[in-house]
Design an enzyme around this catalytic site. Structure first.
Site, mmCIF file in Angstrom:
data_model
loop_
_atom_site.group_PDB
_atom_site.id
_atom_site.type_symbol
_atom_site.label_atom_id
_atom_site.label_comp_id
_atom_site.label_asym_id
_atom_site.label_seq_id
_atom_site.Cartn_x
_atom_site.Cartn_y
_atom_site.Cartn_z
ATOM 1 C CD GLU A 286 -19.840 -16.087 -14.244
ATOM 2 O OE1 GLU A 286 -19.454 -14.950 -13.937
ATOM 3 O OE2 GLU A 286 -19.335 -16.745 -15.171
ATOM 4 C CG HIS B 5 -17.123 -14.286 -17.004
ATOM 5 N ND1 HIS B 5 -17.051 -14.253 -15.628
ATOM 6 C CD2 HIS B 5 -16.060 -13.584 -17.457
ATOM 7 C CE1 HIS B 5 -15.995 -13.552 -15.258
ATOM 8 N NE2 HIS B 5 -15.367 -13.127 -16.350
ATOM 9 C CB CYS C 211 -12.829 -15.409 -15.386
ATOM 10 S SG CYS C 211 -12.026 -13.951 -16.099
#
Length: 245
Positions: free
Chosen positions: A181, A179, A90
């Protein structure tokens, strides 16, 4: 194999997440620099992997967040001068673009919540994204985007709203606008952060968190596999480059 990794974090609740888990599973030592708390960036020389996470700030907000200038300089040193493995998420994608000579601006439309991303023809065969399915469900949370690619950059995936969803530069440098993660625990954590709940309501209407969570949690095993594939591709590419050298 990655032995020592450096991670740049910009908010308390935007940690390395899955990528930290992947690094630690390799036996890597992971040093996290909390830039928003004023922690200094160390010498880059001892590290062989740089992970740059997301954050609510924009790349141009250097007056409010002057440490962004040092971070951009460090990313430039890492990618342009050292050309070592880089993974950005991001804001980490947007900082990479600016550090390497590209441009970032406001997107025509914010992307928040679960969205669709398509891998393009290059992405389906590129060493950094090979093995990913052609269509991905991902978690988005951004209102800025890369508007001008840096020299040598390639787009490997796009959404209907933002062209640059996965960007790479050569075999060692890759970043995602979405995202990858996130873990279920991190999504659960959002319920305890009033600012996150307010941001979601502003973007998606009242009660957005419950809807986003209900849609996201069943998809998270597939999203984790996507992130693992990209991480392992980057490690394998690094090792291939090292052998060739």
């Amino acid at each position: 194999m990655i032995r020592r990794a450096l991670a740049f974090q910009h908010m308390d609740d935007e940690p390395p997440g899955l990528f930290g888990d992947f690094l630690q599973a390799q036996g890597a030592e992971v040093d996290v620099v909390m830039l928003h708390r004023g922690e200094a960036i160390p010498s880059l020389a001892p590290y062989d992997f740089l992970l740059v996470m997301g954050g609510a700030m924009d790349v141009w907000e250097t007056d409010a967040h002057p440490w962004l200038l040092d971070e951009i300089a460090a990313i430039r040193e890492w990618t342009v001068n050292r050309d070592r493995p880089y993974f950005g998420v991001c804001l980490g994608l947007q900082l990479l673009a600016v550090a390497m000579g590209g441009e970032v601006g406001l997107a025509s439309q914010a992307e928040v919540g679960i969205g669709d991303v398509e891998i393009n023809r290059l992405g389906l065969v590129h060493p950094l994204t090979v093995g990913l399915p052609p269509a991905l469900k991902v978690m988005q949370w951004h209102h800025a985007e890369v508007t001008v690619l840096p020299a040598g950059a390639e787009v490997l995936a796009s959404s209907a709203t933002s062209r640059v969803q996965i960007m790479c530069v050569g075999p060692n440098i890759v970043a995602t606008q979405f995202h990858g993660e996130l873990t279920p625990a991190l999504v659960e954590r959002w319920a305890q952060i009033p600012q996150y709940l307010d941001w979601l309501d502003a973007a998606l209407g009242p009660g957005a968190y419950g809807r986003v969570k209900a849609e996201a949690l069943p998809l998270m095993p597939a999203m984790a596999e996507m992130s693992r594939t990209m991480f392992e591709n980057l490690v394998a590419s690094r090792e291939a480059v090292a052998v060739a050298a």
